[in-house]
Design a protein around this motif. Structure first.
Motif, PDB file in Angstrom:
ATOM      1  N   SER A  37      11.185  -7.569  -1.845  1.00 62.41           N
ATOM      2  CA  SER A  37       9.888  -6.972  -2.165  1.00 62.41           C
ATOM      3  C   SER A  37       9.418  -6.071  -1.029  1.00 62.41           C
ATOM      4  O   SER A  37       8.768  -5.046  -1.273  1.00 62.41           O
ATOM      5  N   PHE A  38       9.763  -6.407   0.202  1.00 63.30           N
ATOM      6  CA  PHE A  38       9.338  -5.600   1.336  1.00 63.30           C
ATOM      7  C   PHE A  38      10.071  -4.253   1.369  1.00 63.30           C
ATOM      8  O   PHE A  38       9.486  -3.223   1.701  1.00 63.30           O
ATOM      9  N   ALA A  39      11.355  -4.261   1.014  1.00 67.30           N
ATOM     10  CA  ALA A  39      12.090  -2.998   0.922  1.00 67.30           C
ATOM     11  C   ALA A  39      11.597  -2.175  -0.263  1.00 67.30           C
ATOM     12  O   ALA A  39      11.499  -0.943  -0.185  1.00 67.30           O
ATOM     13  N   VAL A  40      11.286  -2.835  -1.369  1.00 70.21           N
ATOM     14  CA  VAL A  40      10.710  -2.151  -2.530  1.00 70.21           C
ATOM     15  C   VAL A  40       9.413  -1.453  -2.137  1.00 70.21           C
ATOM     16  O   VAL A  40       9.133  -0.320  -2.556  1.00 70.21           O
ATOM     17  N   ARG A  41       8.617  -2.113  -1.336  1.00 68.32           N
ATOM     18  CA  ARG A  41       7.350  -1.527  -0.848  1.00 68.32           C
ATOM     19  C   ARG A  41       7.599  -0.197  -0.137  1.00 68.32           C
ATOM     20  O   ARG A  41       6.900   0.794  -0.384  1.00 68.32           O
ATOM     21  N   VAL A  42       8.586  -0.182   0.734  1.00 62.89           N
ATOM     22  CA  VAL A  42       8.876   1.040   1.480  1.00 62.89           C
ATOM     23  C   VAL A  42       9.432   2.123   0.556  1.00 62.89           C
ATOM     24  O   VAL A  42       9.079   3.301   0.678  1.00 62.89           O
ATOM     25  N   ARG A  43      10.293   1.741  -0.373  1.00 62.50           N
ATOM     26  CA  ARG A  43      10.842   2.718  -1.309  1.00 62.50           C
ATOM     27  C   ARG A  43       9.736   3.364  -2.133  1.00 62.50           C
ATOM     28  O   ARG A  43       9.769   4.569  -2.399  1.00 62.50           O
ATOM     29  N   MET A  44       8.735   2.591  -2.516  1.00 59.08           N
ATOM     30  CA  MET A  44       7.612   3.168  -3.259  1.00 59.08           C
ATOM     31  C   MET A  44       6.824   4.131  -2.388  1.00 59.08           C
ATOM     32  O   MET A  44       6.403   5.203  -2.851  1.00 59.08           O
TER      33      MET A  44
ATOM     34  N   GLU B 258       9.470  -3.679   9.980  1.00 60.17           N
ATOM     35  CA  GLU B 258       8.326  -4.316   9.330  1.00 60.17           C
ATOM     36  C   GLU B 258       7.697  -3.370   8.306  1.00 60.17           C
ATOM     37  O   GLU B 258       7.264  -2.275   8.639  1.00 60.17           O
ATOM     38  N   SER B 259       7.641  -3.850   7.070  1.00 60.15           N
ATOM     39  CA  SER B 259       7.340  -2.964   5.944  1.00 60.15           C
ATOM     40  C   SER B 259       5.970  -2.303   6.027  1.00 60.15           C
ATOM     41  O   SER B 259       5.836  -1.105   5.744  1.00 60.15           O
ATOM     42  N   LEU B 260       4.935  -3.035   6.393  1.00 55.63           N
ATOM     43  CA  LEU B 260       3.612  -2.419   6.470  1.00 55.63           C
ATOM     44  C   LEU B 260       3.549  -1.367   7.570  1.00 55.63           C
ATOM     45  O   LEU B 260       2.933  -0.302   7.396  1.00 55.63           O
ATOM     46  N   ALA B 261       4.197  -1.638   8.694  1.00 58.68           N
ATOM     47  CA  ALA B 261       4.263  -0.640   9.760  1.00 58.68           C
ATOM     48  C   ALA B 261       5.033   0.589   9.298  1.00 58.68           C
ATOM     49  O   ALA B 261       4.659   1.734   9.615  1.00 58.68           O
TER      50      ALA B 261
ATOM     51  N   GLY C 170      -2.173   3.632  -3.885  1.00 64.72           N
ATOM     52  CA  GLY C 170      -2.237   3.786  -2.442  1.00 64.72           C
ATOM     53  C   GLY C 170      -1.638   2.612  -1.705  1.00 64.72           C
ATOM     54  O   GLY C 170      -0.872   1.806  -2.260  1.00 64.72           O
ATOM     55  N   TYR C 171      -2.022   2.484  -0.453  1.00 62.94           N
ATOM     56  CA  TYR C 171      -1.439   1.517   0.487  1.00 62.94           C
ATOM     57  C   TYR C 171      -1.521   0.086  -0.026  1.00 62.94           C
ATOM     58  O   TYR C 171      -0.518  -0.637  -0.071  1.00 62.94           O
ATOM     59  N   LEU C 172      -2.711  -0.354  -0.411  1.00 67.99           N
ATOM     60  CA  LEU C 172      -2.870  -1.738  -0.846  1.00 67.99           C
ATOM     61  C   LEU C 172      -2.213  -1.981  -2.200  1.00 67.99           C
ATOM     62  O   LEU C 172      -1.697  -3.077  -2.463  1.00 67.99           O
ATOM     63  N   ASP C 173      -2.195  -0.962  -3.042  1.00 70.97           N
ATOM     64  CA  ASP C 173      -1.508  -1.103  -4.333  1.00 70.97           C
ATOM     65  C   ASP C 173      -0.037  -1.437  -4.142  1.00 70.97           C
ATOM     66  O   ASP C 173       0.494  -2.347  -4.785  1.00 70.97           O
ATOM     67  N   ILE C 174       0.628  -0.710  -3.249  1.00 74.91           N
ATOM     68  CA  ILE C 174       2.054  -0.981  -3.069  1.00 74.91           C
ATOM     69  C   ILE C 174       2.273  -2.245  -2.237  1.00 74.91           C
ATOM     70  O   ILE C 174       3.287  -2.927  -2.396  1.00 74.91           O
ATOM     71  N   ALA C 175       1.304  -2.576  -1.356  1.00 72.36           N
ATOM     72  CA  ALA C 175       1.431  -3.810  -0.578  1.00 72.36           C
ATOM     73  C   ALA C 175       1.459  -5.025  -1.498  1.00 72.36           C
ATOM     74  O   ALA C 175       2.238  -5.962  -1.289  1.00 72.36           O
ATOM     75  N   LEU C 176       0.619  -5.028  -2.519  1.00 69.99           N
ATOM     76  CA  LEU C 176       0.613  -6.119  -3.488  1.00 69.99           C
ATOM     77  C   LEU C 176       1.632  -5.887  -4.596  1.00 69.99           C
ATOM     78  O   LEU C 176       2.338  -6.811  -5.014  1.00 69.99           O
ATOM     79  N   GLY C 177       1.729  -4.650  -5.058  1.00 74.06           N
ATOM     80  CA  GLY C 177       2.555  -4.348  -6.228  1.00 74.06           C
ATOM     81  C   GLY C 177       4.029  -4.614  -6.046  1.00 74.06           C
ATOM     82  O   GLY C 177       4.731  -4.898  -7.021  1.00 74.06           O
TER      83      GLY C 177
END
Length: 234
Positions: free
Chosen positions: A16-23, A68-71, A158-165
């Motif tokens: 999910s963390f890699a998916v976050r970055v890809r998005m 780290e995905s959020l960074a 945006g940022y929080l959408d992909i953080a949760l999504g």
């Protein structure tokens, strides 16, 4: 926009963390080379790029790794500044978005992984209750951040959408495997409607892992956890 030779992403399709970055890379229009990693047999590039945690995702830009995905998402947002920002424009909005993104990683991710790790139906039911309690506050966070619009960021993802999504695909896998519902429309109707919208966005569709890959990975992880528990019990 960076060329493919400038940016590489080390990840796994089911992370999910890699998916976050890809998005994030998709939303910012960044071209990159994706390098799939085997987390059960970690390669030299991953270990050299992230020697502290030895995990994905890692973004390598101009030869320099960012971990780290959020960074990484914030890095992508700042480096490729053309177009809409993923983070809110005002400092308070950015602080709120960062708070809830950290909440997702610190509270929600361990909660759904607990459901996956559960060794019995009773244990799984307890872990689901714990996850639902964690999800609950996100309903109010959505109302606060969105201003009544479709996404946490307002009119667009945006940022929080992909953080949760990025977690939604695993929520669906848990439903497929165990019949559990992590985002319950009866408890959190706004969040459930947001989830339905989010998974239909192009960013989500481009990064979504296959159900088979998640189920296969879950089987390997559960076998590994069971073996560890048995060894610890001896």
């Amino acid at each position: 926009m960076a060329g493919e030779g400038d940016v590489r992403l080390l990840g796994t399709g089911v992370s999910s963390f890699a998916v976050r970055v890809r998005m994030a890379l998709y939303l910012k229009g960044v071209s990159y080379e994706y390098l799939e990693q085997d987390l059960f047999d970690k390669g030299g590039l991953l270990l050299a790029s992230n020697p502290v945690h030895k995990k994905v995702p890692v973004l390598i830009h101009a030869g320099r790794p960012v971990c780290e995905s959020l960074a990484i998402v914030e890095y992508v947002d700042e480096v490729w500044a053309d177009g809409a920002s993923l983070l809110p424009a005002d400092p308070y909005g950015r602080a709120v978005a960062r708070f809830w993104a950290a909440y997702v990683d610190d509270k929600l991710s361990p909660a759904w992984i607990g459901i996956l790790r559960a060794a019995s139906e009773e244990d799984r039911a307890e872990k689901l209750d714990a996850a639902l309690a964690v999800v609950g506050p996100m309903e109010d966070a959505l109302a606060q951040c969105s201003g009544g619009k479709d996404y946490f960021a307002g009119d667009s993802v945006g940022y929080l959408d992909i953080a949760l999504g990025c977690n939604l695909f695993w929520f669906e896998a848990l439903r497929e495997m165990f019949g559990v519902t992590v985002i319950d429309a009866g408890r959190t109707p706004r969040l459930a409607a947001w989830a339905q919208r989010f998974v239909q966005t192009e960013a989500a569709k481009k990064a979504a892992p296959s159900m088979k890959s998640m189920v296969d990975c879950a089987g390997k992880l559960r076998s590994m956890w069971a073996a560890s528990a048995a060894a610890a019990a001896k």
